[in-house]
Motif scaffolding. Structure first.
Motif, PDB file in Angstrom:
ATOM      1  N   ALA A  40       0.740  -1.163   0.132  1.00 25.00           N
ATOM      2  CA  ALA A  40      -0.506  -0.388  -0.022  1.00 25.00           C
ATOM      3  C   ALA A  40       1.122   1.561   0.246  1.00 25.00           C
ATOM      4  O   ALA A  40       0.492   2.080  -0.596  1.00 25.00           O
ATOM      5  CB  ALA A  40      -1.002  -0.242   0.892  1.00 25.00           C
ATOM      6  N   ASN A  41       2.091   1.390   0.653  1.00 22.35           N
ATOM      7  CA  ASN A  41       2.876   2.312   0.693  1.00 22.35           C
ATOM      8  C   ASN A  41       3.517   2.743  -0.634  1.00 22.35           C
ATOM      9  O   ASN A  41       3.241   3.798  -0.923  1.00 22.35           O
ATOM     10  CB  ASN A  41       4.229   1.966   1.269  1.00 22.35           C
ATOM     11  CG  ASN A  41       3.561   1.998   2.923  1.00 22.35           C
ATOM     12  OD1 ASN A  41       2.328   2.817   3.718  1.00 22.35           O
ATOM     13  ND2 ASN A  41       4.348   1.752   3.894  1.00 22.35           N
ATOM     14  N   GLN A  42       4.005   1.478  -1.282  1.00 24.43           N
ATOM     15  CA  GLN A  42       4.546   1.765  -2.717  1.00 24.43           C
ATOM     16  C   GLN A  42       3.604   1.992  -3.499  1.00 24.43           C
ATOM     17  O   GLN A  42       4.009   3.215  -4.740  1.00 24.43           O
ATOM     18  CB  GLN A  42       5.856   0.401  -2.831  1.00 24.43           C
ATOM     19  CG  GLN A  42       6.179   0.481  -2.153  1.00 24.43           C
ATOM     20  CD  GLN A  42       7.578  -0.737  -2.855  1.00 24.43           C
ATOM     21  OE1 GLN A  42       7.005  -1.277  -3.988  1.00 24.43           O
ATOM     22  NE2 GLN A  42       8.038  -1.055  -1.548  1.00 24.43           N
ATOM     23  N   ALA A  43       1.968   1.769  -3.574  1.00 25.03           N
ATOM     24  CA  ALA A  43       1.222   2.411  -4.315  1.00 25.03           C
ATOM     25  C   ALA A  43       0.708   3.703  -3.874  1.00 25.03           C
ATOM     26  O   ALA A  43       0.208   4.644  -4.863  1.00 25.03           O
ATOM     27  CB  ALA A  43      -0.264   1.199  -4.340  1.00 25.03           C
ATOM     28  N   LEU A  67      -9.484   1.453   7.690  1.00 24.85           N
ATOM     29  CA  LEU A  67      -8.932   2.217   7.704  1.00 24.85           C
ATOM     30  C   LEU A  67      -7.085   2.014   6.922  1.00 24.85           C
ATOM     31  O   LEU A  67      -6.666   3.165   6.595  1.00 24.85           O
ATOM     32  CB  LEU A  67      -8.215   2.484   9.219  1.00 24.85           C
ATOM     33  CG  LEU A  67      -7.464   3.594   9.486  1.00 24.85           C
ATOM     34  CD1 LEU A  67      -7.393   4.718   9.035  1.00 24.85           C
ATOM     35  CD2 LEU A  67      -7.283   3.460  10.750  1.00 24.85           C
ATOM     36  N   ALA A  68      -7.306   0.860   6.437  1.00 22.78           N
ATOM     37  CA  ALA A  68      -5.936   0.876   5.517  1.00 22.78           C
ATOM     38  C   ALA A  68      -6.006   0.902   4.707  1.00 22.78           C
ATOM     39  O   ALA A  68      -5.064   1.622   3.909  1.00 22.78           O
ATOM     40  CB  ALA A  68      -5.752  -1.113   5.873  1.00 22.78           C
ATOM     41  N   LEU A  69      -7.219   1.398   3.339  1.00 28.72           N
ATOM     42  CA  LEU A  69      -7.471   2.072   2.237  1.00 28.72           C
ATOM     43  C   LEU A  69      -8.247   2.788   2.167  1.00 28.72           C
ATOM     44  O   LEU A  69      -8.103   3.943   1.535  1.00 28.72           O
ATOM     45  CB  LEU A  69      -8.758   1.142   1.842  1.00 28.72           C
ATOM     46  CG  LEU A  69      -8.505  -0.483   1.973  1.00 28.72           C
ATOM     47  CD1 LEU A  69      -9.947  -1.358   1.578  1.00 28.72           C
ATOM     48  CD2 LEU A  69      -7.715  -1.167   1.345  1.00 28.72           C
ATOM     49  N   GLU A  70      -7.761   4.245   3.735  1.00 28.73           N
ATOM     50  CA  GLU A  70      -8.656   5.728   3.667  1.00 28.73           C
ATOM     51  C   GLU A  70      -7.634   6.273   2.331  1.00 28.73           C
ATOM     52  O   GLU A  70      -7.652   6.855   2.088  1.00 28.73           O
ATOM     53  CB  GLU A  70      -8.413   5.773   5.275  1.00 28.73           C
ATOM     54  CG  GLU A  70      -8.724   7.096   5.257  1.00 28.73           C
ATOM     55  CD  GLU A  70      -8.744   7.560   6.747  1.00 28.73           C
ATOM     56  OE1 GLU A  70      -9.463   7.210   7.344  1.00 28.73           O
ATOM     57  OE2 GLU A  70      -8.247   7.662   7.448  1.00 28.73           O
ATOM     58  N   ALA A  71      -5.824   6.565   3.166  1.00 31.24           N
ATOM     59  CA  ALA A  71      -5.611   7.768   1.913  1.00 31.24           C
ATOM     60  C   ALA A  71      -5.389   6.858   0.781  1.00 31.24           C
ATOM     61  O   ALA A  71      -5.114   7.771  -0.376  1.00 31.24           O
ATOM     62  CB  ALA A  71      -3.882   7.489   2.848  1.00 31.24           C
ATOM     63  N   LEU A  72      -5.377   5.436   0.256  1.00 35.59           N
ATOM     64  CA  LEU A  72      -5.413   4.891  -0.689  1.00 35.59           C
ATOM     65  C   LEU A  72      -6.765   5.643  -1.521  1.00 35.59           C
ATOM     66  O   LEU A  72      -6.719   6.256  -2.672  1.00 35.59           O
ATOM     67  CB  LEU A  72      -5.037   3.694  -0.983  1.00 35.59           C
ATOM     68  CG  LEU A  72      -3.704   2.919  -0.512  1.00 35.59           C
ATOM     69  CD1 LEU A  72      -4.421   1.252  -0.665  1.00 35.59           C
ATOM     70  CD2 LEU A  72      -2.744   3.472  -1.509  1.00 35.59           C
ATOM     71  N   ALA A  74      -8.237   8.317  -0.966  1.00 32.82           N
ATOM     72  CA  ALA A  74      -8.672   9.761  -1.254  1.00 32.82           C
ATOM     73  C   ALA A  74      -7.474   9.993  -2.481  1.00 32.82           C
ATOM     74  O   ALA A  74      -8.005  10.812  -2.927  1.00 32.82           O
ATOM     75  CB  ALA A  74      -7.697  10.222   0.490  1.00 32.82           C
ATOM     76  N   ASP A  75      -5.842   9.011  -2.705  1.00 32.44           N
ATOM     77  CA  ASP A  75      -5.662   9.904  -3.905  1.00 32.44           C
ATOM     78  C   ASP A  75      -5.485   9.034  -4.752  1.00 32.44           C
ATOM     79  O   ASP A  75      -4.928   8.604  -5.985  1.00 32.44           O
ATOM     80  CB  ASP A  75      -4.529   9.445  -2.961  1.00 32.44           C
ATOM     81  CG  ASP A  75      -3.514  10.129  -2.354  1.00 32.44           C
ATOM     82  OD1 ASP A  75      -2.704  12.018  -2.992  1.00 32.44           O
ATOM     83  OD2 ASP A  75      -3.967  10.842  -1.167  1.00 32.44           O
ATOM     84  N   GLY A  76      -6.599   8.226  -5.345  1.00 34.28           N
ATOM     85  CA  GLY A  76      -7.510   7.410  -6.444  1.00 34.28           C
ATOM     86  C   GLY A  76      -6.896   6.776  -6.729  1.00 34.28           C
ATOM     87  O   GLY A  76      -6.570   5.787  -8.042  1.00 34.28           O
ATOM     88  N   VAL A  77      -6.298   5.568  -5.682  1.00 33.90           N
ATOM     89  CA  VAL A  77      -5.796   4.056  -5.987  1.00 33.90           C
ATOM     90  C   VAL A  77      -6.482   3.621  -6.429  1.00 33.90           C
ATOM     91  O   VAL A  77      -7.542   2.850  -5.694  1.00 33.90           O
ATOM     92  CB  VAL A  77      -4.791   3.704  -5.038  1.00 33.90           C
ATOM     93  CG1 VAL A  77      -4.407   2.550  -5.448  1.00 33.90           C
ATOM     94  CG2 VAL A  77      -3.694   4.270  -4.991  1.00 33.90           C
ATOM     95  N   ASP A  78      -7.012   2.705  -7.906  1.00 33.82           N
ATOM     96  CA  ASP A  78      -7.869   1.854  -8.185  1.00 33.82           C
ATOM     97  C   ASP A  78      -7.572   0.554  -6.817  1.00 33.82           C
ATOM     98  O   ASP A  78      -6.675  -0.125  -7.109  1.00 33.82           O
ATOM     99  CB  ASP A  78      -7.808   1.418 -10.024  1.00 33.82           C
ATOM    100  CG  ASP A  78      -8.549   1.038  -9.657  1.00 33.82           C
ATOM    101  OD1 ASP A  78      -9.251  -0.640  -9.515  1.00 33.82           O
ATOM    102  OD2 ASP A  78      -8.891  -0.036 -11.000  1.00 33.82           O
ATOM    103  N   LEU A  79      -8.966   0.376  -6.568  1.00 35.49           N
ATOM    104  CA  LEU A  79      -8.730  -1.150  -5.517  1.00 35.49           C
ATOM    105  C   LEU A  79      -9.812  -2.058  -5.563  1.00 35.49           C
ATOM    106  O   LEU A  79     -10.612  -2.094  -4.976  1.00 35.49           O
ATOM    107  CB  LEU A  79      -9.300   0.373  -4.297  1.00 35.49           C
ATOM    108  CG  LEU A  79      -8.305   1.032  -3.324  1.00 35.49           C
ATOM    109  CD1 LEU A  79      -8.756   1.414  -2.040  1.00 35.49           C
ATOM    110  CD2 LEU A  79      -6.853   0.477  -3.139  1.00 35.49           C
ATOM    111  N   THR A  80     -10.278  -1.760  -6.757  1.00 36.60           N
ATOM    112  CA  THR A  80     -11.178  -2.702  -7.054  1.00 36.60           C
ATOM    113  C   THR A  80     -10.953  -4.455  -7.114  1.00 36.60           C
ATOM    114  O   THR A  80     -11.136  -5.099  -7.155  1.00 36.60           O
ATOM    115  CB  THR A  80     -11.987  -2.337  -8.900  1.00 36.60           C
ATOM    116  OG1 THR A  80     -10.791  -2.443  -9.522  1.00 36.60           O
ATOM    117  CG2 THR A  80     -12.584  -1.284  -8.738  1.00 36.60           C
TER     118      THR A  80
END
Length: 313
Positions: A40-43, A67-72, A74-80
């Motif tokens: 997640a950090n690298q993504a 919470l683990a997905l929160e920043a991803l 917010a920044d528009g990482v594709d989490l599908t």
């Protein structure tokens, strides 16, 4: 595009005056719960550095998952392609001392059930990168690398935490990124004749036809690629917390390569990003955005070449 197959954690972080010795208890005034995990950090780092990013991995069904997905998010990482599996979300327990150094224990949780099947059906090709780390099962890492190679995409492996890598996996890798301790662990199994980080990186690059990048903390980074050694300095910063510096370096490096930047320009960009990540507390809150990275990378580029005044976009 950058696809990251890796871990997603919640980081439980506390500040201490000094890190405990074996069997010792030290007291901290409080703690924070922030998103983390090397994948997640690298993504997030690649996304904030300007790349389109897809995250593939797993979180649990507990209260930490969102919470683990929160920043991803917010920044528009594709989490599908992030699965939710029964059990707890991965967690890291982190102590940070007054110098910004840390001790970390990682509990795999849902990351132990992350599957490369999440990559199936994803369109990827020669212009794309797959990023891998070592907080998900090794068998799935190998499957993911095979999938990327079959699709013609490039593979970046961050062998962290430190340990060996099989000949089969390293043969599928286009760029390996490690710190000066991790590269020696690689060398023990892959190039035992090499005796220091520089020579191990050179031997890995020559033997496996890959780019070998070694981060050197305050000394910057070096890379061996096609028989040529490249160096990049780090920024001079006041260190607060080094927790996500390596992950930020990896994400920024991938983003730079995703924009077809040359090795030295990409190293400057990644070193600037990794340095900036040391200036704030917490893993993902410390990951810098592209505009600031560009500004600081330009300073590093000028230090390398006084005639240079900008980084090409």
């Amino acid at each position: 595009m950058i696809v990251v197959f890796g871990s997603l954690n919640i980081d439980l972080v506390c500040r201490v005056q000094r890190l405990p010795a074996a069997g010792e208890t030290v007291l901290a005034p409080d703690y924070g719960a922030v998103p983390g995990g090397k994948g997640a950090n690298q993504a997030l780092a690649a996304r904030r550095a300007g790349a389109d990013v897809v995250m593939v991995g797993a979180v649990g069904t507990d209260g930490f998952a969102d919470l683990a997905l929160e920043a991803l998010v917010a920044d528009g990482v594709d989490l599908t392609r992030v699965a939710r599996v029964d059990g707890p979300t991965g967690a890291a327990f982190i102590a940070v001392d007054a110098r910004g150094q840390n001790q970390i224990i990682v509990a795999a949780g849902a990351n132990g059930r992350a599957s490369a099947e999440g990559l199936e059906g994803l369109a990827i090709g020669p212009d794309d990168w797959l990023m891998l780390q070592w907080e998900v099962p090794e068998t799935e890492i190998l499957k993911a690398a095979r999938w990327a190679r079959a699709a013609g995409a490039r593979v970046m492996l961050n062998r962290a935490p430190a340990g060996p890598v099989s000949h089969e996996l390293i043969a599928l890798v286009d760029a390996v990124v490690v710190n000066e301790h991790e590269v020696m662990a690689l060398g023990e199994s892959l190039v035992p004749e090499a005796g220091d980080p520089d020579s191990v990186a050179a031997a890995l690059s020559e033997r496996y036809g890959l780019m070998a990048v070694v981060t050197l903390g305050a000394a910057g980074a070096l890379a061996w690629d096609r028989g040529i050694r490249h160096d990049a300095p780090s920024l001079e910063v006041d260190v607060v917390d080094t927790t996500a510096a390596g992950d930020t370096f990896c994400g920024a490096l991938a983003a730079a390569f995703d924009r077809s930047r040359g090795v030295e320009t990409a190293l400057d960009f990644a070193c600037a990003a990794g340095s900036l990540a040391c200036t704030q507390f917490g893993a993902q809150p410390s990951v810098p955005h592209r505009a600031l990275i560009e500004q600081k990378a330009a300073e590093l580029s000028v230090r390398r070449n006084p005639d240079s005044r900008r980084i090409p976009t």
